[in-house]
Design a protein around this motif. Structure first.
Motif, PDB file in Angstrom:
ATOM      1  N   GLU A  36       0.824  -1.202   0.000  1.00 41.47           N
ATOM      2  CA  GLU A  36       0.000   0.000   0.000  1.00 41.47           C
ATOM      3  C   GLU A  36       0.862   1.257   0.000  1.00 41.47           C
ATOM      4  N   GLU A  37       2.077   1.158   0.563  1.00 37.85           N
ATOM      5  CA  GLU A  37       3.014   2.272   0.521  1.00 37.85           C
ATOM      6  C   GLU A  37       3.818   2.273  -0.775  1.00 37.85           C
ATOM      7  N   ARG A  38       4.050   1.086  -1.348  1.00 36.64           N
ATOM      8  CA  ARG A  38       4.838   0.993  -2.576  1.00 36.64           C
ATOM      9  C   ARG A  38       4.063   0.222  -3.650  1.00 36.64           C
ATOM     10  N   PRO A  39       2.971   0.808  -4.143  1.00 34.82           N
ATOM     11  CA  PRO A  39       2.204   0.115  -5.189  1.00 34.82           C
ATOM     12  C   PRO A  39       2.987  -0.057  -6.475  1.00 34.82           C
ATOM     13  N   ASP A 353      -5.153  -0.404  10.760  1.00 33.10           N
ATOM     14  CA  ASP A 353      -4.013   0.129  10.014  1.00 33.10           C
ATOM     15  C   ASP A 353      -4.182   1.637   9.965  1.00 33.10           C
ATOM     16  N   ASP A 354      -3.421   2.337  10.821  1.00 25.69           N
ATOM     17  CA  ASP A 354      -3.648   3.771  10.993  1.00 25.69           C
ATOM     18  C   ASP A 354      -2.773   4.645  10.107  1.00 25.69           C
ATOM     19  N   LYS A 355      -2.161   4.052   9.086  1.00 26.74           N
ATOM     20  CA  LYS A 355      -1.460   4.934   8.145  1.00 26.74           C
ATOM     21  C   LYS A 355      -2.494   5.652   7.282  1.00 26.74           C
ATOM     22  N   ILE A 356      -2.171   6.838   6.885  1.00 30.90           N
ATOM     23  CA  ILE A 356      -3.070   7.680   6.099  1.00 30.90           C
ATOM     24  C   ILE A 356      -2.479   7.806   4.707  1.00 30.90           C
ATOM     25  N   LEU A 357      -3.159   7.205   3.722  1.00 28.45           N
ATOM     26  CA  LEU A 357      -2.689   7.186   2.349  1.00 28.45           C
ATOM     27  C   LEU A 357      -3.383   8.285   1.552  1.00 28.45           C
ATOM     28  N   THR A 358      -2.613   9.051   0.823  1.00 25.09           N
ATOM     29  CA  THR A 358      -3.180  10.148   0.036  1.00 25.09           C
ATOM     30  C   THR A 358      -4.211   9.632  -0.961  1.00 25.09           C
ATOM     31  N   SER A 359      -3.906   8.521  -1.627  1.00 26.96           N
ATOM     32  CA  SER A 359      -4.814   8.003  -2.661  1.00 26.96           C
ATOM     33  C   SER A 359      -6.176   7.654  -2.070  1.00 26.96           C
ATOM     34  N   LYS A 394      -0.166  18.376   5.553  1.00 26.96           N
ATOM     35  CA  LYS A 394       0.723  17.302   6.013  1.00 26.96           C
ATOM     36  C   LYS A 394       1.352  16.482   4.887  1.00 26.96           C
ATOM     37  N   LEU A 395       0.761  16.503   3.720  1.00 24.87           N
ATOM     38  CA  LEU A 395       1.220  15.588   2.674  1.00 24.87           C
ATOM     39  C   LEU A 395       1.681  16.306   1.405  1.00 24.87           C
ATOM     40  N   VAL A 396       1.966  17.590   1.540  1.00 25.52           N
ATOM     41  CA  VAL A 396       2.537  18.349   0.430  1.00 25.52           C
ATOM     42  C   VAL A 396       3.864  18.934   0.891  1.00 25.52           C
ATOM     43  N   ARG A 397       4.922  18.591   0.177  1.00 24.46           N
ATOM     44  CA  ARG A 397       6.257  19.063   0.515  1.00 24.46           C
ATOM     45  C   ARG A 397       6.370  20.561   0.258  1.00 24.46           C
ATOM     46  N   SER A 398       7.389  21.191   0.796  1.00 24.09           N
ATOM     47  CA  SER A 398       7.546  22.637   0.656  1.00 24.09           C
ATOM     48  C   SER A 398       7.666  23.074  -0.803  1.00 24.09           C
ATOM     49  N   ASP A 399       8.154  22.160  -1.673  1.00 29.31           N
ATOM     50  CA  ASP A 399       8.267  22.493  -3.096  1.00 29.31           C
ATOM     51  C   ASP A 399       7.007  22.143  -3.883  1.00 29.31           C
ATOM     52  N   GLY A 400       5.953  21.742  -3.172  1.00 30.45           N
ATOM     53  CA  GLY A 400       4.684  21.429  -3.822  1.00 30.45           C
ATOM     54  C   GLY A 400       4.510  19.975  -4.207  1.00 30.45           C
ATOM     55  N   ARG A 401       5.547  19.144  -4.025  1.00 28.92           N
ATOM     56  CA  ARG A 401       5.452  17.721  -4.407  1.00 28.92           C
ATOM     57  C   ARG A 401       4.565  16.985  -3.414  1.00 28.92           C
ATOM     58  N   LEU A 402       3.577  16.289  -3.931  1.00 26.54           N
ATOM     59  CA  LEU A 402       2.661  15.521  -3.107  1.00 26.54           C
ATOM     60  C   LEU A 402       3.356  14.263  -2.597  1.00 26.54           C
ATOM     61  N   LEU A 403       3.051  13.879  -1.355  1.00 25.40           N
ATOM     62  CA  LEU A 403       3.596  12.658  -0.762  1.00 25.40           C
ATOM     63  C   LEU A 403       2.467  11.644  -0.574  1.00 25.40           C
ATOM     64  N   ALA A 404       2.855  10.390  -0.390  1.00 25.33           N
ATOM     65  CA  ALA A 404       1.874   9.299  -0.467  1.00 25.33           C
ATOM     66  C   ALA A 404       1.359   8.828   0.880  1.00 25.33           C
ATOM     67  N   ARG A 405       2.138   9.002   1.959  1.00 24.89           N
ATOM     68  CA  ARG A 405       1.773   8.364   3.227  1.00 24.89           C
ATOM     69  C   ARG A 405       2.121   9.225   4.428  1.00 24.89           C
ATOM     70  N   ARG A 407       2.103   8.842   8.751  1.00 23.57           N
ATOM     71  CA  ARG A 407       1.886   8.002   9.921  1.00 23.57           C
ATOM     72  C   ARG A 407       2.810   8.459  11.042  1.00 23.57           C
ATOM     73  N   ASP A 408       2.262   8.521  12.266  1.00 28.87           N
ATOM     74  CA  ASP A 408       3.045   8.891  13.451  1.00 28.87           C
ATOM     75  C   ASP A 408       3.811  10.195  13.230  1.00 28.87           C
ATOM     76  N   GLY A 409       3.155  11.162  12.621  1.00 26.13           N
ATOM     77  CA  GLY A 409       3.769  12.473  12.442  1.00 26.13           C
ATOM     78  C   GLY A 409       4.731  12.577  11.281  1.00 26.13           C
ATOM     79  N   GLU A 410       4.954  11.482  10.555  1.00 24.08           N
ATOM     80  CA  GLU A 410       5.918  11.493   9.448  1.00 24.08           C
ATOM     81  C   GLU A 410       5.203  11.383   8.115  1.00 24.08           C
ATOM     82  N   SER A 411       5.548  12.272   7.199  1.00 21.45           N
ATOM     83  CA  SER A 411       5.077  12.192   5.820  1.00 21.45           C
ATOM     84  C   SER A 411       6.215  11.669   4.971  1.00 21.45           C
ATOM     85  N   ALA A 412       5.913  10.732   4.076  1.00 22.79           N
ATOM     86  CA  ALA A 412       6.993  10.103   3.319  1.00 22.79           C
ATOM     87  C   ALA A 412       6.489   9.544   1.996  1.00 22.79           C
ATOM     88  N   ILE A 413       7.412   9.221   1.135  1.00 25.75           N
ATOM     89  CA  ILE A 413       7.236   8.520  -0.142  1.00 25.75           C
ATOM     90  C   ILE A 413       6.602   9.440  -1.190  1.00 25.75           C
TER      91      ILE A 413
END
Length: 626
Positions: A36-39, A353-359, A394-405, A407-413
């Motif tokens: 789900e994190e690496r489709p 499963d408490d991860k929050i997926l953008t999709s 929480k899921l958009v990087r400072s340069d505007g790039r969207l992130l996928a996941r 969880r626990d305060g961390e945005s990644a992928i």
């Protein structure tokens, strides 16, 4: 997949076993991937598994060379040899022996597999016509179960986009059988055990033809799409049982699957205390103990609960035999349900499963927004706005790039095509639920970025992962609408809606280029591309409409419009400088003779402005059931 039952079984049997661990750690480098994190990884190696074995599924077990080239794949393996199935211990020893003594055999196999993976096997583009649409309907009709609904024997999946396609087919072709197929399926699923009659929400699929015994995990994506389908069916038919089901799905989501910050969790497991379904099943005596003898016996008679049981000696509450409840029984049932729910809450819950997926959050954003306007329920729109703000913060990087996941305060992928496409879908729905230009502006922004990151500028179509992402052994483009619609299918629908909302035909051109690129795949298996075909219908139907509400006090007009079924329509309202910047043509619309007015354009022709709700309803009058 943290909620995958057979993944847990293999984990307990093998990966937590010391004997297996010794062999794995001695001879292999082990990598565990959350699909789900690496489709992107899952998609590539799942296609290898399907190529080598003719089937796929999870857990997915793949053996690779150090260059990440696959040479052997399968799904579940028991620890030890069992009947005709090789056990994992034997498999590991066999593969290691071949690697040590016949490595060239493996290297040659990987070359063949990689050649197939990298080859562009797509035939020349086909010319899609309405015959393709009719063929998709015919395929669904042939696989339709007229007794229990759905489109197979067992296992049976909800596949909501098939139902969305059938609703559009009914609306555009006046084919009453299409609507009957939708209604029978929706009623059967709601009455079955796949629906949680105590806590609400749908499980992922049914293991039997009747929808009785589910695979008990609950997925955010299923419940998102099913909420939309039930709400659409309500608009199409006026049957309040469908709106009731949509409300119940979203009640479950708001209660159990929403984070304090506004994002939505991914899934709930099938197992609790190591037993599949334990949280959800009942004995007859438990029901009587909670409800008392009189109410307990009556509830049991309604919900197929017996001393013998309907699932491994216990009972899954269902209404398969009873059917839709009368109003009196609904009142009684709801009083009982609340007491049973309170009792069940004391049990040990399945893992969440408490991860929050953008999709998947994009899908629920779409569901909350659509149901908010279609059902007139403000709390859903509020929830949608909170979700949108969560993603943007929480899921958009400072340069505007969207992130996928998250969880626990961390945005990644780095986000994938599905993340962008599903989020744009949600933002478009949220715009039409609120008419706040900000959400339309954001939808355009993410749509633009999606095309920059995923578009194949040489052959069209959208890649699964971006130009800036990790380079894997291949770069797939997906168009097959499986458990959920593909990123390309949703992107097509988004592009068409954006073209109509903004008045910019270049977006429609992009959508049609994607359809054309995948046309040979669609033509070969129409039933596997039903959401893409929803886009094709929208692009070609004469029923497509653009509606602009102008003037003050448009609320009644908008409320009427939202209560109608018009799957090929988009709307604008609250015309402000911000909106005119996005959709310049909106500046031409004003109230009419001092009244609020709806300007409706269909098939490249605009009608006279409408100033009363009755006239607006007549424009969108749907075909009647015969």
């Amino acid at each position: 997949m943290s909620t995958c039952h057979w993944c847990h079984v293999m984990e307990r049997e093998s990966f937590e076993d010391e004997e297996v661990a010794r062999v794995l750690n001695r001879d292999f480098i082990c990598i565990k991937v959350d699909r789900e994190e690496r489709p992107d990884i899952d998609s590539i190696y799942m296609s290898v598994c399907q190529l080598l074995t003719g089937q796929g599924g999870w857990p997915l077990t793949v053996f690779l060379t150090p260059e990440k080239h696959p040479f052997y794949a399968g799904t579940y393996f028991p620890k030890d040899d069992s009947m005709n199935m090789m056990g994992l211990i034997s498999l590991l020893k066999t593969i290691n022996n071949i690697w040590q003594n016949e490595k060239k055999t493996i290297i040659d196999a990987t070359k063949e597999i990689m050649a197939v993976q990298k080859a562009d096997r797509r035939p020349e583009a086909a010319k899609l016509t309405m015959n393709t649409i009719h063929h998709a309907f015919s395929q669904l009709k042939r696989s339709y179960d007229s007794y229990y609904g759905g489109f197979s024997n067992a296992p049976k999946f909800p596949t909501p986009h098939n139902l969305l396609f059938l609703l559009r087919y009914w609306y555009s072709q006046k084919e009453t059988l299409a609507l009957e197929m939708v209604e029978k399926t929706l009623e059967s699923m709601k009455n079955g055990g796949i629906f949680d009659h105590v806590g609400f929400g749908f499980s992922r699929y049914s293991t039997d033809r009747k929808w009785l015994v589910p695979h008990f995990e609950k997925m955010l994506y299923d419940n998102s799409l099913l909420a939309i389908v039930y709400a659409e069916a309500y608009l199409a038919t006026g049957n309040s049982s469908y709106s009731e089901t949509a409300h119940q799905i979203l009640e479950y989501i708001l209660r159990d699957m929403t984070s304090g910050e506004g994002g939505f969790y991914s899934a709930e497991d099938a197992d609790s205390e190591g037993v599949e379904g334990k949280f959800y099943v009942w004995t007859m005596q438990e029901i009587i103990d909670v409800l008392g003898e009189k109410d307990g016996i009556e509830y049991c008679s309604l919900y197929d609960i017996t001393s013998k049981g309907n699932f491994e000696g216990k009972n899954i509450p269902n209404l398969i035999a009873t059917g839709t409840l009368s109003e009196a029984n609904k009142t009684f049932s709801e009083l009982c349900r609340k007491r049973l729910f309170e009792y069940r809450e004391k049990r040990i819950h399945p893992h969440k499963d408490d991860k929050i997926l953008t999709s998947w959050n994009g899908l629920m954003l779409a569901a909350m927004s659509f149901c908010g306007k279609a059902l007139g329920e403000e709390k859903y729109t509020i929830s949608a706005e909170k979700c949108a703000q969560f993603i943007l913060q929480k899921l958009v990087r400072s340069d505007g790039r969207l992130l996928a996941r998250f969880r626990d305060g961390e945005s990644a992928i780095l986000a994938y095509l599905e993340d962008y496409a599903f989020l744009v879908w949600g933002l478009l729905e949220l715009y039409e639920a609120t008419y706040k230009p900000f959400y339309l502006e954001k939808a355009l922004e993410f749509n633009k970025r999606m095309l920059e990151l995923f578009k194949d500028n040489t052959a069209y179509g959208l890649f699964q992962y971006g130009h800036d992402s990790e380079k894997l052994i291949s770069r797939p483009k997906e168009c097959y609408d499986g458990a959920i619609p593909s990123g390309n299918s949703v992107a097509v629908m988004n592009l068409l809606r954006i073209a109509r909302l903004t008045g910019q035909p270049s977006f429609e051109k992009e959508a049609k280029s994607i359809i054309e690129y995948f046309s040979s795949d669609i033509e070969a298996v129409p039933i596997g591309h039903t959401y893409m075909l929803c886009g094709y219908l929208y692009a070609t139907t004469e029923k497509a409409s653009e509606v602009v509400f102008a003037g003050s006090e448009c609320d009644n007009m908008v409320k009427t419009y939202n209560s109608l079924y018009h799957p090929f329509s988009v709307s604008l309202s609250q015309i402000t400088p911000e909106l005119i910047k996005i959709a310049p043509y909106a500046s031409e619309y004003r109230g009419y003779t001092g009244k609020a007015a709806a300007y409706v354009c269909q098939n490249f022709s605009c009608m006279s402005p409408v100033t009363d709700t009755e006239s607006l309803s007549e424009i969108f009058l749907q075909p009647k059931k015969i």
